[in-house]
Design a protein around this motif. Structure first.
Motif, PDB file in Angstrom:
ATOM      1  N   SER A  62      -8.108   2.860  10.174  1.00 23.22           N
ATOM      2  CA  SER A  62      -8.722   3.256   8.906  1.00 23.22           C
ATOM      3  C   SER A  62     -10.183   2.819   8.827  1.00 23.22           C
ATOM      4  O   SER A  62     -10.903   3.226   7.915  1.00 23.22           O
ATOM      5  CB  SER A  62      -7.955   2.641   7.737  1.00 23.22           C
ATOM      6  OG  SER A  62      -8.179   1.233   7.677  1.00 23.22           O
TER       7      SER A  62
ATOM      8  N   SER B 107      -7.723   4.210   0.978  1.00 23.63           N
ATOM      9  CA  SER B 107      -7.297   3.072   0.166  1.00 23.63           C
ATOM     10  C   SER B 107      -7.084   1.824   1.018  1.00 23.63           C
ATOM     11  O   SER B 107      -7.193   0.699   0.514  1.00 23.63           O
ATOM     12  CB  SER B 107      -6.018   3.420  -0.607  1.00 23.63           C
ATOM     13  OG  SER B 107      -4.955   3.721   0.268  1.00 23.63           O
ATOM     14  N   ALA B 108      -6.820   2.005   2.315  1.00 22.17           N
ATOM     15  CA  ALA B 108      -6.654   0.853   3.206  1.00 22.17           C
ATOM     16  C   ALA B 108      -7.924   0.024   3.286  1.00 22.17           C
ATOM     17  O   ALA B 108      -7.871  -1.194   3.516  1.00 22.17           O
ATOM     18  CB  ALA B 108      -6.248   1.317   4.599  1.00 22.17           C
TER      19      ALA B 108
ATOM     20  N   LYS C   2      -4.357   7.367   2.172  1.00 26.67           N
ATOM     21  CA  LYS C   2      -3.905   6.045   2.594  1.00 26.67           C
ATOM     22  C   LYS C   2      -4.973   5.348   3.439  1.00 26.67           C
ATOM     23  O   LYS C   2      -5.188   4.138   3.324  1.00 26.67           O
ATOM     24  CB  LYS C   2      -2.588   6.152   3.366  1.00 26.67           C
ATOM     25  CG  LYS C   2      -1.934   4.816   3.671  1.00 26.67           C
ATOM     26  CD  LYS C   2      -0.645   4.990   4.435  1.00 26.67           C
ATOM     27  CE  LYS C   2       0.450   5.537   3.545  1.00 26.67           C
ATOM     28  NZ  LYS C   2       0.948   4.500   2.592  1.00 26.67           N
TER      29      LYS C   2
ATOM     30  N   PRO D 216       0.807  -1.231   0.000  1.00 33.17           N
ATOM     31  CA  PRO D 216       0.000   0.000   0.000  1.00 33.17           C
ATOM     32  C   PRO D 216       0.834   1.273   0.000  1.00 33.17           C
ATOM     33  O   PRO D 216       0.732   2.101   0.904  1.00 33.17           O
ATOM     34  CB  PRO D 216      -0.819  -0.135   1.285  1.00 33.17           C
ATOM     35  CG  PRO D 216       0.085  -0.874   2.214  1.00 33.17           C
ATOM     36  CD  PRO D 216       0.862  -1.835   1.343  1.00 33.17           C
ATOM     37  N   GLU D 217       1.681   1.448  -1.021  1.00 31.84           N
ATOM     38  CA  GLU D 217       2.451   2.673  -1.142  1.00 31.84           C
ATOM     39  C   GLU D 217       1.672   3.663  -2.013  1.00 31.84           C
ATOM     40  O   GLU D 217       1.240   3.312  -3.116  1.00 31.84           O
ATOM     41  CB  GLU D 217       3.814   2.395  -1.783  1.00 31.84           C
ATOM     42  CG  GLU D 217       4.708   1.451  -1.015  1.00 31.84           C
ATOM     43  CD  GLU D 217       6.021   1.210  -1.744  1.00 31.84           C
ATOM     44  OE1 GLU D 217       6.841   2.156  -1.813  1.00 31.84           O
ATOM     45  OE2 GLU D 217       6.221   0.102  -2.247  1.00 31.84           O
ATOM     46  N   ASN D 218       1.536   4.888  -1.555  1.00 33.43           N
ATOM     47  CA  ASN D 218       0.810   5.890  -2.331  1.00 33.43           C
ATOM     48  C   ASN D 218       1.395   6.095  -3.717  1.00 33.43           C
ATOM     49  O   ASN D 218       0.694   6.438  -4.658  1.00 33.43           O
ATOM     50  CB  ASN D 218       0.793   7.227  -1.587  1.00 33.43           C
ATOM     51  CG  ASN D 218      -0.248   7.258  -0.476  1.00 33.43           C
ATOM     52  OD1 ASN D 218      -1.085   6.367  -0.393  1.00 33.43           O
ATOM     53  ND2 ASN D 218      -0.177   8.255   0.378  1.00 33.43           N
TER      54      ASN D 218
ATOM     55  N   ASN E  48       2.096   5.101   7.520  1.00 36.40           N
ATOM     56  CA  ASN E  48       3.446   5.657   7.512  1.00 36.40           C
ATOM     57  C   ASN E  48       3.772   6.093   8.927  1.00 36.40           C
ATOM     58  O   ASN E  48       3.182   7.045   9.439  1.00 36.40           O
ATOM     59  CB  ASN E  48       3.517   6.846   6.544  1.00 36.40           C
ATOM     60  CG  ASN E  48       4.900   7.462   6.474  1.00 36.40           C
ATOM     61  OD1 ASN E  48       5.808   7.091   7.232  1.00 36.40           O
ATOM     62  ND2 ASN E  48       5.076   8.398   5.569  1.00 36.40           N
TER      63      ASN E  48
ATOM     64  N   ARG F 208      -1.891  12.858   1.839  1.00 40.99           N
ATOM     65  CA  ARG F 208      -1.360  11.528   1.562  1.00 40.99           C
ATOM     66  C   ARG F 208      -1.857  10.506   2.576  1.00 40.99           C
ATOM     67  O   ARG F 208      -2.246   9.391   2.221  1.00 40.99           O
ATOM     68  CB  ARG F 208       0.166  11.562   1.570  1.00 40.99           C
ATOM     69  CG  ARG F 208       0.786  12.319   0.407  1.00 40.99           C
ATOM     70  CD  ARG F 208       2.302  12.410   0.555  1.00 40.99           C
ATOM     71  NE  ARG F 208       2.922  11.097   0.572  1.00 40.99           N
ATOM     72  CZ  ARG F 208       3.271  10.424  -0.521  1.00 40.99           C
ATOM     73  NH1 ARG F 208       3.066  10.943  -1.710  1.00 40.99           N
ATOM     74  NH2 ARG F 208       3.855   9.245  -0.426  1.00 40.99           N
ATOM     75  N   GLU F 209      -1.855  10.883   3.854  1.00 44.97           N
ATOM     76  CA  GLU F 209      -2.283   9.942   4.884  1.00 44.97           C
ATOM     77  C   GLU F 209      -3.794   9.744   4.878  1.00 44.97           C
ATOM     78  O   GLU F 209      -4.293   8.661   5.183  1.00 44.97           O
ATOM     79  CB  GLU F 209      -1.801  10.410   6.257  1.00 44.97           C
ATOM     80  CG  GLU F 209      -0.294  10.278   6.452  1.00 44.97           C
ATOM     81  CD  GLU F 209       0.213   8.870   6.164  1.00 44.97           C
ATOM     82  OE1 GLU F 209      -0.278   7.919   6.789  1.00 44.97           O
ATOM     83  OE2 GLU F 209       1.092   8.726   5.292  1.00 44.97           O
TER      84      GLU F 209
END
Length: 424
Positions: free
Chosen positions: A191, A170-171, A167, A126-128, A154, A163-164
């Motif tokens: 999340s 998307s998690a 994340k 799960p990297e942005n 992160n 970004r977070e």
């Protein structure tokens, strides 16, 4: 992309063909299981393949095959900075991916959709920056399961950053999570992802070679090494690792001085290299009881650790904790907030020690353990038990358990279609 535009894409999924049995909201009937066949396959996609992952994927391939699954591994190459490390691995049966880094490495184009056709499950990290994850997680409409493998967040990120926030959204666009350690689980839960769809892998590296080298160590070889270094007693501590800021090298050296003040016979060995090497060299030149040994590998590194009663590491702790377990030399660290997820393996007072984040607390604890045979024996026994627990074989079993559990559950990720960046 704006939040409103992203919301439109994720909720409308405009122009995409719906899969058989899927309604207009993108959901499938609860209980629908994976298509069945003689054998099923799981595709694992890695941005790059470090050498230390090679034994794990070989073990995972064997474990999955035993259960009737085929493992397909696809990987690309690292950034220019990562390639300089010269730590890439190679597996004959793995498939290579075209890899392009954009915007100074902030985005990675690494298409893998052509490999999904026959896969029952796809596991990605799960990297942005991995833009090719987005179609898989948000727009794919067939019954392929999607797994995420990573930390869960992160650990150095800003929780309110765009970004977070993305994340966290998307998690939830996954059907299963494979967390590195128990430390990953609360980060994943944060999340909103369900706890019953998380597998803890207990991240590890191959320790078989380390165990073999330990078995070759003899009393004679240790005595010879002790004489060459010039050690005078057995109150020895050792640091093994890179020499950089997050390892708290200056703090470590200051506490080494305090330990020596408490135990005049204390001797300190430093093994490794890095940007703060000169600090260590200057300290050791001024203190005859401290010795800098540079980088040592293989049998020599194992033997050096065998000379010490404790591993001293007040800064960041990661997979090096496995060395402490396998070699039976307890690690003592601090509650500094810099650690990698593998710190979850440390059980304070059982297989290692974590002190308060102060020089006095750390020095006092190390000094006490060095002079307490009973405490040392207890910690060594804990290390031995942990060495048997945290192995790549057990990690492979945990991963395979997660794959089978995911296969038995209905798809989850499409139920999250109404998530938007501003409402996570």
């Amino acid at each position: 992309m704006s939040a409103s535009a992203f919301s439109h894409l994720t909720t409308k999924r405009k122009g995409l063909r719906l899969g058989k049995g899927e309604d207009r909201a993108g959901a499938r009937p609860d209980g629908m299981e994976l298509r069945q066949g003689a054998r099923r396959s799981v595709l694992v996609v890695q941005r790059r393949l470090p050498h230390y992952r090679v034994p794990y994927f070989e073990a995972l391939r064997v474990e999955l095959s035993r259960r009737g699954w085929d493992l397909r591994l696809a990987h690309g190459v690292g950034t220019a900075a990562e390639q300089i490390k010269n730590d890439s691995g190679s597996i004959a049966w793995a498939e290579s991916l075209e890899t392009r880094y954009l915007l100074g490495g902030r985005l990675c184009w690494q298409p893998f959709s052509h490999l999904i056709r026959d896969a029952a499950m796809v596991v990605v990290t799960p990297e942005n920056k991995l833009v090719n994850n987005i179609p898989l997680q948000f727009f794919r409409s067939d019954d392929v399961r999607v797994g995420l493998w990573g930390h869960g967040a992160n650990l150095q990120g800003t929780t309110d950053s765009w970004r977070e926030r993305f994340k966290r959204i998307s998690a939830k666009r996954a059907d299963w999570w494979f967390g590195y350690t128990d430390m990953s689980v609360p980060l994943i839960l944060r999340s909103g992802f369900p706890a019953d769809r998380i597998t803890t892998l207990n991240n590890s590296v191959d320790t078989v070679e380390l165990q073999t080298l330990k078995a070759r160590t003899s009393r004679e070889s240790l005595d010879s090494l002790r004489a060459r270094i010039g050690l005078k007693g057995d109150a020895v501590g050792i640091y093994v690792g890179s020499l950089y800021e997050e390892k708290r090298i200056e703090f470590m050296l200051a506490t080494a001085q305090q330990i020596h003040d408490k135990i005049p016979g204390f001797e300190f060995l430093v093994v490794g290299d890095g940007p703060q090497r000169s600090i260590v060299e200057s300290f050791c030149a001024a203190h005859p009881w401290a010795t800098y040994l540079g980088i040592r590998k293989g049998q020599e590194k194992v033997d050096l650790i065998g000379l010490a009663k404790v591993m001293i590491n007040p800064g960041l702790v990661g997979l090096s904790i496995l060395d402490a377990f396998v070699l039976g030399t307890p690690m003592i660290t601090t509650d500094c907030g810099l650690h990698s997820p593998e710190i979850a393996y440390l059980q304070d007072g059982v297989n290692g020690v974590m002190t308060a984040n102060s020089a006095e607390a750390y020095a006092s604890t190390v000094a006490a353990i060095l002079t307490d045979t009973t405490a040392l024996d207890r910690l060594r026994a804990g290390c031995e038990r942990s060495a048997a627990q945290y192995t790549i074989q057990n990690m492979a079993v945990n991963f395979a358990n997660g794959v089978e559990a995911c296969a038995s559950q209905p798809i989850f990720r499409r139920h999250q279609a109404n998530d938007v960046i501003g409402n996570d």
